[in-house]
Design an enzyme around this catalytic site. Structure first.
Site, short mmCIF file in Angstrom:
data_model
loop_
_atom_site.label_atom_id
_atom_site.label_comp_id
_atom_site.label_asym_id
_atom_site.label_seq_id
_atom_site.Cartn_x
_atom_site.Cartn_y
_atom_site.Cartn_z
N HIS A 387 29.87 6.10 -0.51
CA HIS A 387 30.91 5.29 0.13
C HIS A 387 31.40 4.13 -0.70
O HIS A 387 32.24 3.36 -0.24
CB HIS A 387 30.41 4.74 1.47
CG HIS A 387 30.32 5.75 2.55
ND1 HIS A 387 31.37 6.02 3.39
CD2 HIS A 387 29.33 6.57 2.92
CE1 HIS A 387 31.02 6.96 4.24
NE2 HIS A 387 29.77 7.31 3.97
N LYS A 580 39.82 -6.08 9.38
CA LYS A 580 38.77 -5.35 8.68
C LYS A 580 37.71 -6.37 8.29
O LYS A 580 37.94 -7.58 8.44
CB LYS A 580 39.31 -4.65 7.43
CG LYS A 580 40.26 -5.53 6.57
CD LYS A 580 40.89 -4.75 5.42
CE LYS A 580 42.07 -3.91 5.83
NZ LYS A 580 41.99 -2.51 5.41
N ARG A 581 36.54 -5.92 7.84
CA ARG A 581 35.55 -6.88 7.38
C ARG A 581 36.18 -7.81 6.34
O ARG A 581 37.05 -7.39 5.57
CB ARG A 581 34.34 -6.15 6.77
CG ARG A 581 33.48 -5.44 7.79
CD ARG A 581 32.93 -6.37 8.84
NE ARG A 581 32.06 -7.36 8.27
CZ ARG A 581 30.74 -7.38 8.42
NH1 ARG A 581 30.14 -6.45 9.13
NH2 ARG A 581 30.01 -8.33 7.87
N LYS A 586 38.96 -6.82 -0.34
CA LYS A 586 39.98 -6.43 0.64
C LYS A 586 41.17 -7.40 0.63
O LYS A 586 42.20 -7.13 1.21
CB LYS A 586 39.37 -6.33 2.03
CG LYS A 586 38.39 -5.15 2.20
CD LYS A 586 37.76 -5.14 3.57
CE LYS A 586 36.74 -4.05 3.79
NZ LYS A 586 37.33 -2.75 4.20
N THR A 691 39.70 3.46 6.70
CA THR A 691 40.03 4.34 7.82
C THR A 691 40.98 3.64 8.78
O THR A 691 41.69 4.30 9.54
CB THR A 691 38.78 4.79 8.60
OG1 THR A 691 37.97 3.65 8.86
CG2 THR A 691 37.99 5.82 7.81
C1 LIG Z 1 38.23 1.35 11.67
C2 LIG Z 1 37.41 0.13 11.75
C3 LIG Z 1 36.95 -0.48 10.58
C4 LIG Z 1 37.31 0.00 9.20
O1 LIG Z 1 38.45 -0.70 8.76
P1 LIG Z 1 38.96 -0.65 7.24
O2 LIG Z 1 40.25 -1.36 7.29
O3 LIG Z 1 39.11 0.80 6.91
O4 LIG Z 1 37.94 -1.34 6.43
C5 LIG Z 1 36.19 -1.62 10.71
N1 LIG Z 1 35.88 -2.13 11.91
C6 LIG Z 1 36.31 -1.57 13.04
C7 LIG Z 1 35.96 -2.20 14.35
C8 LIG Z 1 37.09 -0.42 13.02
O5 LIG Z 1 37.50 0.14 14.17
#
Ligand SMILES: *Cc1c(COP(=O)(O)O)cnc(C)c1O
Length: 849
Positions: A387, A580-581, A586, A691
């Site tokens: 990953h 996102k985190r 990012k 995702t």
């Molecule tokens: C989908 C999802 C993520 C992943 O987000 P990315 O932008 O792909 O890093 C993280 N946290 C939650 C709660 C999500 O639903």
């Protein structure tokens, strides 16, 4: 609606106004009820005969628990049928091992998968409640951090929906991911007690218990066989969570292990002697294992605990898998060589790597297989998903800690490494010079470690990346040396998301319109059908409906934002979201610097000029890992910028900057349907897939992004004219980093202005210098702009200007939005899981009749 007086005549004892309604509806167990009246009776039955609260209390919280239990009842029959069917059919089955699952809430999903939405709405109305209101009572199961955990949950949903024989294994953490609050100093973490009352979804399997050993020593027998003995033994107890498929009876299991010590481990003598703590020592050690997701690992004890968690998951799951393999044999003793024809084990990243030496140990030491036979079984069973290529995220465990905790496994790992080195020396002499980085043991005397990713590559039959670009980088960089040894071992499986949770259930308005125009709701299980929406992209009637559904979602989101932040936002402004985190790669910092520059520009405009600006609401959300200082600073900066911008009367109708607290799955389900633009702006080559980019695109939200992870494939699918692209490409990054490091570039004036504006104290007196200096030089906090924020800033601002222009043309924007949804078919996790099933696991559908 009846009143409380009909029941008790007393309103002061905490009785609710709705308990009167309860009296009128018969409390009858109807576990398989489908009609609203029966469902209502069944819910009432749970209130009365399965009580968790004072009698007659029937507030939304009580209604939630009773409803969830009635839904679980309905699932249990098909869940048992699925178990029995798999048992009899005895197909090859996949076991997905993951340290994380980000399940979120389950009620809406379960009711939706049962296709009983209307019946439950009706039943709850009869009981004086509103389904929409009571689903809000459920706490998120946040047994994960972010994308990796959510992926595991989307995969389970697809496995069930595709009727695949597959299960998930994980840990039942007492406290999931922390709850994020925003205070004066920025992010504050609060333990999230998701089990405070109880989870209505889980079922304890008191008969499924396996011993898991830690520490101890190795006994060598006269025959030469070895046995791991002594140390401490903790019991793993199974808690099962049902995972229903969509419109199918198939309901699979997520088995979560809890750590327990037995009664015999309680020293009654010590306790009676007043030594309370040492009397229950093993009990408290057992509790630590499942206490929290990712305990801090700055200390040696913290590292040891994390390793214990990983081994606990692997050992309990493999014992269970082997038990089932033996149990399902028809007659006689099953050949061990058949094991890989019945079992596939998928490792979600390197966290469950210890499954490899543990399977070897169980086969050799407990089942009596020789090395070659055990190795053949293990390598044909296990496959591994990578990953990340970020070096700091590749797990390396101290050999010293591992020898102490898992001495027998270390013997096995050393032997795997020894044989691997011998194989390379004899068959690939040209790779000799690469061996020091390819082998598993890094014997650097300063800090000897085990490289978990290398152990996975050497021991798995298949290794996959999670988006095409990422898989290409794995083959050309991180695992390049292994490719010449095993040219066919490496695959790509582009991630996906479940269209049920991420469109059908979270945006009923848009779903309804899609079904209406496609004249079928089959798209929820065959997402490629969305491509047929392309023919309507220019239809005025379709556009009107599309826009009104998006607007309804935006209004709902605006209400939510008002409720959690107190900031009022305008549904007519462009809703621009990055959730996102929080991580430097990012690049939330790029987003907020862009917002700062936008604010400054608006301030400098005349009122007339301002009127021509596209009004925007920038929303940013995400949790920062508690010890990640720069990520915490970013959270603080976003909040500080928001506090100034949102109260500035000159600009606040043109720009709002909102930090949405406590981002999690249920918050995502509110934000994503109401989004119009979302930011996926990582430094190219650093985001393996992403995702949430897929969730947004599926909901008709346009993406501004870099050529990174799955963005590349999303842009291909929805068309480059519908994607706001900017920034350096992955292959340019190494060269650009050198330029930045050595100061061989021309500073961008807008970037300098934005940083200067923050330094001037425009957003308060907090010390942002460490954060800003990371974008410069190499001394002190300087990191030479490792993430290329400064390099990409000008092209980012240009792309944002294209966004502003595009948004002014409503028809064009809506068309792009439709084409975004229409092009998202590929990103269903059903497609991803079908590919895993065919190309890695070799398993087939096993549908419950
Ligand atoms: C989908 C999802 C993520 C992943 O987000 P990315 O932008 O792909 O890093 C993280 N946290 C939650 C709660 C999500 O639903």
């Amino acid at each position: 609606m009846g009143t409380v007086e009909e029941v008790s005549g007393n309103t002061k004892s905490g009785l609710s106004a709705k308990s009167g309604v309860l009296a009128k509806i018969p409390a009858v167990a109807h576990p398989l009820a489908e009609e609203p009246a029966e469902i209502a009776s069944n819910i009432n039955y749970h209130v009365q005969y399965n009580p968790h609260f004072s009698p007659f209390k029937f507030e939304p919280e009580q209604a939630f628990y009773a409803t969830a239990e009635s839904v679980r009842n309905r699932l249990i029959q098909q869940w048992n049928q699925t178990y029995l069917h798999f048992h009899k059919a005895d197909p090859k089955q996949t076991y997905y091992l993951s340290m994380e699952y980000l399940q979120g809430r389950s009620l809406t999903n379960a009711i939706g998968n049962l296709d009983s939405q209307d019946a439950y709405i009706d039943a709850l109305n009869k009981l004086g409640h509103d389904l929409e209101e009571i689903v809000e009572q459920e706490k998120d199961a946040a047994l994960g951090n972010g994308g990796l955990g959510r992926l595991a949950s989307c995969f389970l949903d697809s496995m069930a929906t595709l009727n695949l024989p597959a299960w998930g294994y994980g840990l039942r953490y007492r406290y999931g991911l922390f709850k994020q609050c925003i205070g004066k100093q920025g992010q504050e973490e609060i333990a999230e007690d998701w089990l405070e009352k109880f989870s209505p979804w889980e079922v304890i399997r008191h008969d499924v218990v396996f011993p898991v050993r830690f520490f101890g020593q190795i006994e060598v027998h006269a025959s030469g066989s070895r046995k791991w003995v002594g140390g401490e033994v903790i019991q793993a107890l199974a808690y099962d969570v049902p995972i229903p498929g969509f419109k199918t009876k198939n309901t699979i299991s997520l088995r979560l292990w809890e750590a327990k010590a037995g009664a015999e481990d309680f020293n009654l003598f010590q306790f009676n002697d007043g030594q309370y703590e040492s009397a229950a020592q093993l009990h408290s050690r057992a509790q630590q294992i499942c206490a929290v997701l990712y305990p801090g690992d700055a200390t040696e004890d913290g590292k040891l605990l994390r390793l214990k968690q990983q081994f606990f998951l692997c050992s309990a799951s493999l014992q269970d898998i082997i038990f089932r393999f033996k149990e399902r044999k028809e007659k006689g003793v099953r050949q061990w060589s058949e094991f890989p024809n019945k079992v596939a084990v998928q490792l979600n990243d390197t966290h469950p790597t210890l499954a490899i030496p543990e399977l070897m140990r169980l086969l050799m030491d407990d089942e009596g297989l020789g090395w070659d036979e055990a190795w053949d079984v293990t390598t044909r069973t296990i496959s591994y998903t990578n990953h990340t290529v970020l070096p700091e995220a590749l797990e390396k465990w101290s050999q010293t800690v591992m020898w102490k905790l898992l001495p027998r496994h270390m013997e096995i790992i050393e032997e795997i490494d020894r044989r691997f080195i011998a194989m390379i020396n004899s068959k690939h002499p040209g790779l000799e010079s690469k061996l020091s980085s390819m082998c598993i043991m890094d014997n650097n005397p300063q800090k000897p470690v085990v490289r978990m990713a290398n152990l996975c590559v050497v021991s798995s039959h298949t290794v996959n990346g999670v988006a095409q670009l990422h898989s290409d980088i794995l083959k050309s960089e991180l695992f390049a040396d292994y490719v010449s040894v095993w040219p066919t071992k490496f695959q790509n499986k582009t991630n996906g998301i479940t269209p049920r949770r991420w469109l059908r259930f979270c945006s009923p308005e848009l779903s309804h319109i899609i079904t209406k125009w496609l004249k079928t709701d089959e798209w929820a299980t065959n997402l490629d059908l969305l491509a047929d929406l392309r023919q309507f992209a220019d239809s005025a009637a379709f556009q009107v409906e599309w826009e009104s559904a998006k607007m309804a979602n935006k209004q709902r989101l605006a209400q939510y934002v008002q409720q959690v932040t107190g900031v009022s936002i305008d549904p007519n402004s462009l809703f621009d979201i990055q959730v996102k985190r929080i991580h430097e790669y990012k690049r939330q910092l790029l987003n907020i610097l862009g917002a700062v520059y936008r604010y400054k520009t608006l301030k400098e405009m005349s009122p007339e000029e301002r009127k021509r600006a596209t009004p925007r609401t920038i929303m940013i959300g995400g949790k920062a890992f508690a010890t990640y200082t720069n990520a915490r600073r970013i959270v603080k900066l976003v909040n500080d910028v928001g506090a100034v911008v949102n109260t500035d009367p000159e600009v606040s109708s043109y720009l709002k900057v909102v930090f949405v607290p406590n981002y999690n799955v249920s918050v995502a389900e509110k934000l994503i349907p109401g989004s119009e633009l979302s930011q996926h702006i990582s430094t190219a080559g650093m985001e393996a897939s992403g995702t949430s980019n897929m969730k947004f695109a599926l909901n008709g939200c346009l993406i501004i992004g870099t050529l990174d992870g799955a963005n590349v494939e999303i842009r291909e699918e929805i068309g480059e004219e519908n994607f706001f692209l900017f920034g350096a490409t992955a292959d340019e990054v190494p060269r650009l980093r050198k330029e930045r490091e050595n100061g061989l570039f021309k500073p961008d004036p807008r970037f300098e202005e934005a940083k200067q504006f923050i330094r001037s104290g425009a957003f308060g007196s907090y010390d942002y210098n460490p954060l800003l200096e990371s974008l410069e030089g190499n001394s002190g906090y300087g990191r030479g702009d490792y993430f290329l924020v400064g390099h990409d800033f000008p092209s980012y601002m240009d792309a944002q200007a294209r966004v502003d222009e595009a948004y002014k043309d409503r028809k064009r924007w809506i068309k792009m939005s439709i084409l975004s949804t229409a092009g998202s078919g590929k990103f269903s996790s059903d497609r991803t899981i079908s590919q895993y099933a065919k190309e890695i696991w070799n398993i087939e559908e096993c549908r419950v009749p």
